[in-house]
Design a protein around this motif. Structure first.
Motif, mmCIF file in Angstrom:
data_model
loop_
_atom_site.group_PDB
_atom_site.id
_atom_site.type_symbol
_atom_site.label_atom_id
_atom_site.label_comp_id
_atom_site.label_asym_id
_atom_site.label_seq_id
_atom_site.Cartn_x
_atom_site.Cartn_y
_atom_site.Cartn_z
ATOM 1 N N PHE A 1 0.833 -1.196 0.000
ATOM 2 C CA PHE A 1 0.000 0.000 0.000
ATOM 3 C C PHE A 1 0.873 1.254 0.000
ATOM 4 O O PHE A 1 0.663 2.182 -0.802
ATOM 5 C CB PHE A 1 -0.908 -0.039 1.232
ATOM 6 C CG PHE A 1 -1.760 1.170 1.466
ATOM 7 C CD1 PHE A 1 -2.860 1.445 0.666
ATOM 8 C CD2 PHE A 1 -1.496 2.029 2.532
ATOM 9 C CE1 PHE A 1 -3.665 2.551 0.905
ATOM 10 C CE2 PHE A 1 -2.294 3.131 2.783
ATOM 11 C CZ PHE A 1 -3.377 3.397 1.962
ATOM 12 N N LEU A 2 1.870 1.275 0.882
ATOM 13 C CA LEU A 2 2.761 2.431 0.973
ATOM 14 C C LEU A 2 3.590 2.594 -0.297
ATOM 15 O O LEU A 2 3.768 3.713 -0.798
ATOM 16 C CB LEU A 2 3.680 2.287 2.184
ATOM 17 C CG LEU A 2 4.722 3.386 2.371
ATOM 18 C CD1 LEU A 2 4.067 4.758 2.496
ATOM 19 C CD2 LEU A 2 5.586 3.092 3.598
ATOM 20 N N SER A 3 4.068 1.493 -0.838
ATOM 21 C CA SER A 3 4.862 1.557 -2.066
ATOM 22 C C SER A 3 4.065 2.170 -3.212
ATOM 23 O O SER A 3 4.573 3.017 -3.958
ATOM 24 C CB SER A 3 5.344 0.153 -2.441
ATOM 25 O OG SER A 3 6.059 0.177 -3.661
ATOM 26 N N ALA A 4 2.804 1.758 -3.332
ATOM 27 C CA ALA A 4 1.962 2.321 -4.389
ATOM 28 C C ALA A 4 1.688 3.797 -4.149
ATOM 29 O O ALA A 4 1.719 4.611 -5.080
ATOM 30 C CB ALA A 4 0.648 1.544 -4.472
ATOM 31 N N ALA A 5 1.421 4.162 -2.891
ATOM 32 C CA ALA A 5 1.141 5.562 -2.563
ATOM 33 C C ALA A 5 2.323 6.460 -2.895
ATOM 34 O O ALA A 5 2.150 7.578 -3.407
ATOM 35 C CB ALA A 5 0.774 5.686 -1.086
ATOM 36 N N LEU A 6 3.525 5.967 -2.617
ATOM 37 C CA LEU A 6 4.723 6.759 -2.903
ATOM 38 C C LEU A 6 4.939 6.905 -4.402
ATOM 39 O O LEU A 6 5.230 7.994 -4.904
ATOM 40 C CB LEU A 6 5.941 6.096 -2.260
ATOM 41 C CG LEU A 6 6.007 6.135 -0.730
ATOM 42 C CD1 LEU A 6 7.175 5.304 -0.222
ATOM 43 C CD2 LEU A 6 6.140 7.578 -0.248
ATOM 44 N N ALA A 7 4.790 5.813 -5.140
ATOM 45 C CA ALA A 7 5.025 5.851 -6.585
ATOM 46 C C ALA A 7 4.003 6.709 -7.313
ATOM 47 O O ALA A 7 4.309 7.304 -8.358
ATOM 48 C CB ALA A 7 5.005 4.430 -7.142
ATOM 49 N N LEU A 8 2.812 6.800 -6.755
ATOM 50 C CA LEU A 8 1.738 7.552 -7.401
ATOM 51 C C LEU A 8 1.662 9.006 -6.949
ATOM 52 O O LEU A 8 0.830 9.769 -7.452
ATOM 53 C CB LEU A 8 0.400 6.856 -7.132
ATOM 54 C CG LEU A 8 0.244 5.502 -7.846
ATOM 55 C CD1 LEU A 8 -0.856 4.669 -7.203
ATOM 56 C CD2 LEU A 8 -0.044 5.719 -9.327
ATOM 57 N N SER A 9 2.516 9.412 -6.019
ATOM 58 C CA SER A 9 2.594 10.812 -5.600
ATOM 59 C C SER A 9 3.603 11.507 -6.504
ATOM 60 O O SER A 9 4.801 11.214 -6.462
ATOM 61 C CB SER A 9 3.036 10.918 -4.139
ATOM 62 O OG SER A 9 2.086 10.322 -3.290
ATOM 63 N N GLN A 10 3.127 12.416 -7.330
ATOM 64 C CA GLN A 10 3.980 12.969 -8.379
ATOM 65 C C GLN A 10 3.778 14.471 -8.561
ATOM 66 O O GLN A 10 2.692 15.001 -8.312
ATOM 67 C CB GLN A 10 3.683 12.262 -9.718
ATOM 68 C CG GLN A 10 3.933 10.769 -9.700
ATOM 69 C CD GLN A 10 3.533 10.111 -11.008
ATOM 70 O OE1 GLN A 10 3.195 10.778 -11.990
ATOM 71 N NE2 GLN A 10 3.571 8.777 -11.031
ATOM 72 N N ASP A 11 4.850 15.110 -8.999
ATOM 73 C CA ASP A 11 4.790 16.500 -9.469
ATOM 74 C C ASP A 11 4.613 16.422 -10.979
ATOM 75 O O ASP A 11 5.560 16.172 -11.715
ATOM 76 C CB ASP A 11 6.089 17.222 -9.099
ATOM 77 C CG ASP A 11 6.207 18.582 -9.768
ATOM 78 O OD1 ASP A 11 5.173 19.105 -10.240
ATOM 79 O OD2 ASP A 11 7.335 19.114 -9.832
ATOM 80 N N THR A 12 3.390 16.617 -11.431
ATOM 81 C CA THR A 12 3.092 16.397 -12.851
ATOM 82 C C THR A 12 3.339 17.616 -13.734
ATOM 83 O O THR A 12 3.342 17.492 -14.964
ATOM 84 C CB THR A 12 1.626 15.950 -13.022
ATOM 85 O OG1 THR A 12 0.757 16.977 -12.522
ATOM 86 C CG2 THR A 12 1.363 14.646 -12.270
ATOM 87 N N ASP A 13 3.525 18.792 -13.105
ATOM 88 C CA ASP A 13 3.710 19.992 -13.931
ATOM 89 C C ASP A 13 5.067 20.656 -13.737
ATOM 90 O O ASP A 13 5.305 21.761 -14.233
ATOM 91 C CB ASP A 13 2.591 21.003 -13.661
ATOM 92 C CG ASP A 13 2.512 21.423 -12.206
ATOM 93 O OD1 ASP A 13 3.425 21.069 -11.424
ATOM 94 O OD2 ASP A 13 1.528 22.105 -11.841
ATOM 95 N N GLY A 14 5.972 20.012 -12.984
ATOM 96 C CA GLY A 14 7.333 20.507 -12.864
ATOM 97 C C GLY A 14 7.519 21.739 -12.012
ATOM 98 O O GLY A 14 8.538 22.434 -12.150
#
Length: 454
Positions: free
Chosen positions: A189-202
């Motif tokens: 669960f934590l691994s997915a949450a981390l990978a899906l937390s993103q800065d999409t606009d830089g």
């Protein structure tokens, strides 16, 4: 708080639906009285039915009431819709104090105890025992137990929801992350949450978050149980919270770390700008912890493929019961008519109507195990475009979670306990106090209401 009426009933059901949705969106205020629905001719009795929820829920209950009055023209139903939960409970308490409470209302099991303790509810068990439509054995046992007060069934459970993880399949696909498995654990669960937390606009700020979780007791409790902890010393007659133990602390710390350490959840200012539910619908949160309540709105608003997964496991497997029930006002002057309505609403026909709208996990086994709730593939995702039809495709997750469901107390003062926990834990979740400070404050604030209850 004044009551406002919507105009005359439109005989075209589709137009009536549209009129309702427009009206509940535009009219402000704590309560909206929908038109009294009755067949031609004077009904023998008029009853009031009050509930709260979003416009999609209001439409589902409107359809159910329309079906009831078509079958029972002798009973007119005045539907009182309150969009906000806090306003609903305040209005209900005020109505009882003024002798103007609704004949029938839907209420969560964590909130009905105060009314049961005051003798404000008509016990439903004698009516159910004499029913030729439904029997106690037709319903799942967990919600029936939750609405049993001092050994007597007080209200008839409508649903058997649980806390699940809603996830955006499109975001998982874009990040090449495997969908959650039935046996996934905290680390997954934590691994997915981390990978899906993103800065999409830089801009060096996270604008897509991995997880959306409300810092409240109903969201945190499963993690405490999964870590091997307990919430109270006695479920039916709690005298103290038992959250100051290593196991309970581990569960709470895991939730706090999602926000404070991993920054995988929106900040307080983020949530003030846009709610967690709205962020998920907009595609800005990849996973959302919610009950079944959000499904109608998701079906209307989400333009991506989404599904549900069970809560992750840890030392133990545990979920939390979310259940509402139809309650009968002990002071109603039309109890027979009110029971006739409850019997229909919570019988096969009524439950089927509301289940088709997506709002509930039916408490009636026959409806829950049918295609009406599970969909065309028995509630199991296919991994194809077919899953986009009336999601969630993995609806069986809700039923499979039933054995691990646990409930919270339903005592008269429990709402005060929850409020104290929610306020103090929220401060910790958003970095305004430590977990030690939160626990100390929670124990201090809940001691008196728990002592008063005992």
């Amino acid at each position: 708080m004044g009551r406002r009426r919507i105009g005359a009933w439109n005989r075209n059901p589709r137009s009536a639906h549209l009129a309702l949705l427009v009206a509940v969106t535009l009219i402000s205020g704590p309560a909206i009285l929908l038109p009294t629905i009755a067949a031609r001719g004077a009904p023998a009795a008029t009853i009031s039915f009050e509930f709260w929820g979003d416009p999609a829920e209001a439409a589902a209950y409107e359809t159910m009431v329309e079906a009831f009055t078509a079958l029972h023209p002798e009973v007119a139903v005045q539907t009182e819709y309150v969009p906000n939960g806090d306003d609903f409970y305040a209005r209900l308490a005020t109505g009882y104090a003024a002798g103007d409470a609704p004949d029938v209302f839907l209420i969560n099991y964590r909130r009905y105890g105060q009314f049961a303790a005051a003798g404000a509810l008509e016990p439903i068990a004698p009516y159910l025992d004499q029913s030729a439509v439904v029997a106690a054995s037709d319903y799942y046992p967990a919600p029936m137990a939750a609405f049993t007060f001092d050994g007597e069934l007080m209200c008839l459970p409508q649903n058997l929801s649980s806390l699940v993880v809603y996830y955006n399949r499109d975001l998982f696909d874009a990040a090449a992350i495997t969908y959650p498995a039935a046996d996934w654990a905290w680390d997954d669960f934590l691994s997915a949450a981390l990978a899906l937390s993103q800065d999409t606009d830089g801009d060096s700020k996270t604008d897509q978050f991995g997880i959306g979780i409300e810092p409240s007791l109903v969201r945190v409790a499963p993690f405490i149980w999964q870590a091997g902890g307990e919430l109270v010393d006695d479920l039916d007659q709690p005298t103290m919270l038992t959250i100051d133990t290593p196991a309970a602390r581990a569960g709470m710390q895991f939730v706090l770390d999602l926000s404070l350490v991993h920054q995988a959840a929106p900040s307080e200012s983020d949530v003030l700008v846009q709610s967690l539910d709205d962020r998920f619908m907009a595609g800005n949160i990849a996973m959302l912890l919610q009950s079944r309540r959000v499904v109608p709105a998701l079906r209307q608003a989400a333009d991506f493929t989404w599904d549900v997964a069970p809560l992750p496991r840890h030392e133990e497997t545990a979920g939390i019961l979310h259940s509402d029930a139809y309650c009968l006002n002990a002071g109603s002057e039309s109890k027979a008519a009110a029971w006739t309505f409850i019997e229909f609403a919570n019988g096969p026909d009524g439950q089927a109507i509301v289940a088709e709208a997506g709002r509930t996990v039916p408490s009636l086994r026959a409806i829950a195990e049918s295609p009406i709730f599970l969909g065309p593939n028995d509630g199991v995702a296919t991994g194809t475009e077919r899953d986009r039809t009336d999601p969630p495709a993995s609806a069986r997750i809700f039923l499979d979670s039933e054995p691990a469901m646990r409930r919270l107390p339903a005592t008269a003062t429990w709402p005060e306990v929850e409020q104290a926990f929610n306020e103090e834990f929220s401060l910790a979740f958003y970095g305004k106090q430590s977990l030690d400070e939160a626990i100390a404050a929670i124990l201090d604030r809940t001691a008196e209401p728990l002592r008063r209850e005992s």
